[in-house]
Design an enzyme around this catalytic site. Structure first.
Site, PDB file in Angstrom:
ATOM      1  N   ASN A  49      20.485  19.703   5.163  1.00 44.59           N
ATOM      2  CA  ASN A  49      19.929  18.494   4.499  1.00 44.59           C
ATOM      3  C   ASN A  49      20.258  18.687   3.031  1.00 44.59           C
ATOM      4  O   ASN A  49      19.780  19.662   2.431  1.00 44.59           O
ATOM      5  CB  ASN A  49      18.426  18.472   4.777  1.00 44.59           C
ATOM      6  CG  ASN A  49      17.676  17.270   4.250  1.00 44.59           C
ATOM      7  OD1 ASN A  49      16.467  17.329   4.184  1.00 44.59           O
ATOM      8  ND2 ASN A  49      18.344  16.200   3.889  1.00 44.59           N
ATOM      9  N   ASN A  52      15.390   8.932  -2.079  1.00 51.23           N
ATOM     10  CA  ASN A  52      16.321   8.904  -0.953  1.00 51.23           C
ATOM     11  C   ASN A  52      17.695   8.439  -1.417  1.00 51.23           C
ATOM     12  O   ASN A  52      17.838   7.893  -2.524  1.00 51.23           O
ATOM     13  CB  ASN A  52      15.805   7.932   0.123  1.00 51.23           C
ATOM     14  CG  ASN A  52      14.799   8.576   1.051  1.00 51.23           C
ATOM     15  OD1 ASN A  52      14.906   9.759   1.389  1.00 51.23           O
ATOM     16  ND2 ASN A  52      13.818   7.801   1.467  1.00 51.23           N
ATOM     17  N   GLY A  66      10.530  18.080   2.737  1.00 52.73           N
ATOM     18  CA  GLY A  66      10.236  19.479   3.061  1.00 52.73           C
ATOM     19  C   GLY A  66      11.402  20.414   2.758  1.00 52.73           C
ATOM     20  O   GLY A  66      11.252  21.428   2.061  1.00 52.73           O
ATOM     21  N   ASN A  67      12.607  20.066   3.264  1.00 57.03           N
ATOM     22  CA  ASN A  67      13.773  20.916   2.969  1.00 57.03           C
ATOM     23  C   ASN A  67      14.003  20.966   1.455  1.00 57.03           C
ATOM     24  O   ASN A  67      14.376  22.014   0.906  1.00 57.03           O
ATOM     25  CB  ASN A  67      15.016  20.364   3.659  1.00 57.03           C
ATOM     26  CG  ASN A  67      14.974  20.545   5.167  1.00 57.03           C
ATOM     27  OD1 ASN A  67      14.555  21.582   5.662  1.00 57.03           O
ATOM     28  ND2 ASN A  67      15.387  19.529   5.901  1.00 57.03           N
ATOM     29  N   ASN A  94       4.710  11.582   3.948  1.00 63.81           N
ATOM     30  CA  ASN A  94       5.664  10.513   4.244  1.00 63.81           C
ATOM     31  C   ASN A  94       5.534  10.169   5.720  1.00 63.81           C
ATOM     32  O   ASN A  94       5.050  10.954   6.508  1.00 63.81           O
ATOM     33  CB  ASN A  94       7.092  10.936   3.859  1.00 63.81           C
ATOM     34  CG  ASN A  94       7.563  12.177   4.618  1.00 63.81           C
ATOM     35  OD1 ASN A  94       6.776  12.913   5.214  1.00 63.81           O
ATOM     36  ND2 ASN A  94       8.868  12.411   4.615  1.00 63.81           N
ATOM     37  N   HIS A 142       6.148   9.324   9.716  1.00 63.03           N
ATOM     38  CA  HIS A 142       6.985   9.807  10.812  1.00 63.03           C
ATOM     39  C   HIS A 142       6.577   9.182  12.137  1.00 63.03           C
ATOM     40  O   HIS A 142       5.388   8.970  12.384  1.00 63.03           O
ATOM     41  CB  HIS A 142       6.891  11.337  10.915  1.00 63.03           C
ATOM     42  CG  HIS A 142       7.586  12.038   9.793  1.00 63.03           C
ATOM     43  ND1 HIS A 142       8.937  12.328   9.816  1.00 63.03           N
ATOM     44  CD2 HIS A 142       7.135  12.444   8.568  1.00 63.03           C
ATOM     45  CE1 HIS A 142       9.278  12.914   8.683  1.00 63.03           C
ATOM     46  NE2 HIS A 142       8.211  12.998   7.902  1.00 63.03           N
ATOM     47  N   GLU A 194      16.515   9.511   9.233  1.00 62.79           N
ATOM     48  CA  GLU A 194      15.590   9.475   8.094  1.00 62.79           C
ATOM     49  C   GLU A 194      15.533   8.099   7.425  1.00 62.79           C
ATOM     50  O   GLU A 194      16.566   7.430   7.251  1.00 62.79           O
ATOM     51  CB  GLU A 194      15.998  10.507   7.029  1.00 62.79           C
ATOM     52  CG  GLU A 194      15.701  11.931   7.414  1.00 62.79           C
ATOM     53  CD  GLU A 194      15.699  12.856   6.214  1.00 62.79           C
ATOM     54  OE1 GLU A 194      15.376  12.383   5.103  1.00 62.79           O
ATOM     55  OE2 GLU A 194      16.014  14.048   6.390  1.00 62.79           O
ATOM     56  N   GLY A 206      12.783  18.429   7.038  1.00 61.02           N
ATOM     57  CA  GLY A 206      11.673  19.383   6.994  1.00 61.02           C
ATOM     58  C   GLY A 206      10.347  18.757   7.370  1.00 61.02           C
ATOM     59  O   GLY A 206       9.620  19.264   8.238  1.00 61.02           O
TER      60      GLY A 206
HETATM   61  N1  LIG Z   1      13.681  10.440   4.223  1.00 62.01           N
HETATM   62  C1  LIG Z   1      12.324  10.923   3.923  1.00 62.01           C
HETATM   63  C2  LIG Z   1      12.343  11.793   2.642  1.00 62.01           C
HETATM   64  C3  LIG Z   1      13.100  13.101   2.836  1.00 62.01           C
HETATM   65  C4  LIG Z   1      12.517  13.926   3.948  1.00 62.01           C
HETATM   66  C5  LIG Z   1      13.399  15.041   4.505  1.00 62.01           C
HETATM   67  N2  LIG Z   1      14.699  15.186   3.916  1.00 62.01           N
HETATM   68  C6  LIG Z   1      12.641  16.364   4.544  1.00 62.01           C
HETATM   69  O1  LIG Z   1      13.264  17.433   4.477  1.00 62.01           O
HETATM   70  O2  LIG Z   1      11.386  16.304   4.698  1.00 62.01           O
HETATM   71  C7  LIG Z   1      11.394   9.716   3.712  1.00 62.01           C
HETATM   72  O3  LIG Z   1      11.895   8.638   3.374  1.00 62.01           O
HETATM   73  O4  LIG Z   1      10.184   9.900   3.895  1.00 62.01           O
END
Ligand SMILES: N[C@H](CCC[C@H](N)C(=O)O)C(=O)O
Length: 289
Positions: A13, A66, A76-77, A170, A172, A221, A231
């Site tokens: 990522n 983003n 997270g990552n 965020n 999910h 995502e 992450g």
């Molecule tokens: N696309 C995600 C943000 C980055 C999350 C992802 N890259 C991680 O590692 O958590 C969102 O719009 O909530």
């Protein structure tokens, strides 16, 4: 405007990291989009910005955009890469930090094996906190994550999916599949991301359970499309899997970009994510005014 950046990734990522500890760059959404553009800019799933502490009890502020330019609550990552960045660039010598994000304070720390562990805070299940519009729906299960049966379209033959819905700061929505490699990520990911019951859109996870401590995961995502790893998506998938009785903590999450280890001791407890962080190169780029 010419700016310096650092290219990094956490399990594939990938990120552009910007240092605003000595002053704000004042970038617009279109300039974040330019930086993330894989043809005209640097190329990244997200842009991470390092800012000074926002006040007592936190060491830094961490801001995430983003690839579509929109600011989001958590990554997270990116948190692991953020931690590696501030240590590599001499902004701290601490082996554990408290970092302010739009979703609350997270706490990254360096492990003995060089991997970074992040206390991501507790998951949130209240629909209003996701946000998720559950009006008129009855959950298909007895757990706080649902699952919720949603139609992906208005036609009579639109596919329906069962989604575990929760927030890691965020949003999910995670469905269980038999095989991530044949899962309809490209077809269903955008339909779930833009589903009207998610007013702020949502990250769409596709979870394959290998055994009670191992899973495979792909994530379409929000604002970035499918990434090699997510992450917060791994955290959400493990919490949802534990809540639905499929998994026991800790769980190794196999993503297309690497393995993340997720631990969670139950409702009200923090999710702890461990994984890699890698600096790829430093650079400078002229961005359009
Ligand atoms: N696309 C995600 C943000 C980055 C999350 C992802 N890259 C991680 O590692 O958590 C969102 O719009 O909530």
């Amino acid at each position: 405007m010419r700016i310096r950046f650092t290219k990094m990734h956490g399990a594939g990522n990938d990120f552009v990291v910007l240092d605003e500890t000595r002053g704000r760059l004042g970038l617009r959404e279109d300039q974040y989009r330019f930086l993330a553009d894989r043809h005209f800019g640097v190329g990244a799933d997200q842009i991470l910005t390092v800012r000074p502490s926002t006040g007592p009890g936190v060491d830094f502020e961490y801001v995430i955009h983003n690839a579509d330019g929109g600011e989001v609550e958590q990554c997270g990552n990116g948190a692991r890469c953020f931690f590696q960045y501030v240590r590599e660039h001499g902004l701290t010598d601490r082996s554990e930090l408290r970092v302010h994000t739009a979703a609350g304070v997270i706490a990254p720390s360096m492990g003995a094996d060089g991997r970074v562990t992040v206390d991501m805070g507790p998951p949130r299940f209240d629909a209003a906190q996701v946000p998720f519009d559950a009006a008129g729906l009855s959950p298909q299960g007895a757990s706080p994550v649902g699952p919720w049966k949603l139609a992906l379209g208005t036609e009579a033959d639109s596919p329906t999916v069962e989604l575990a819905v929760l927030s890691m700061g965020n949003p999910h929505a995670v469905q269980r599949v038999d095989d991530v490699d044949t899962a309809p990520v490209a077809a269903q990911g955008p339909l779930i991301e833009h589903h009207p019951r998610f007013p702020n859109r949502v990250n769409a996870g596709f979870l394959q359970v290998l055994d009670r401590h191992r899973v495979k995961l792909r994530v379409h995502e929000r604002g970035a499309g499918e990434t090699l790893a997510c992450g917060t998506g791994a955290c959400a998938a493990v919490v949802g899997g534990i809540q639905q009785g499929w998994l026991d903590s800790p769980v190794d999450v196999q993503t297309r970009g690497g393995v993340l280890s997720i631990a969670w001791d139950g409702v009200g407890q923090s999710v702890r994510m461990t994984g890699p962080a890698q600096t790829v190169f430093e650079g400078e780029i002229e961005i359009p005014e």
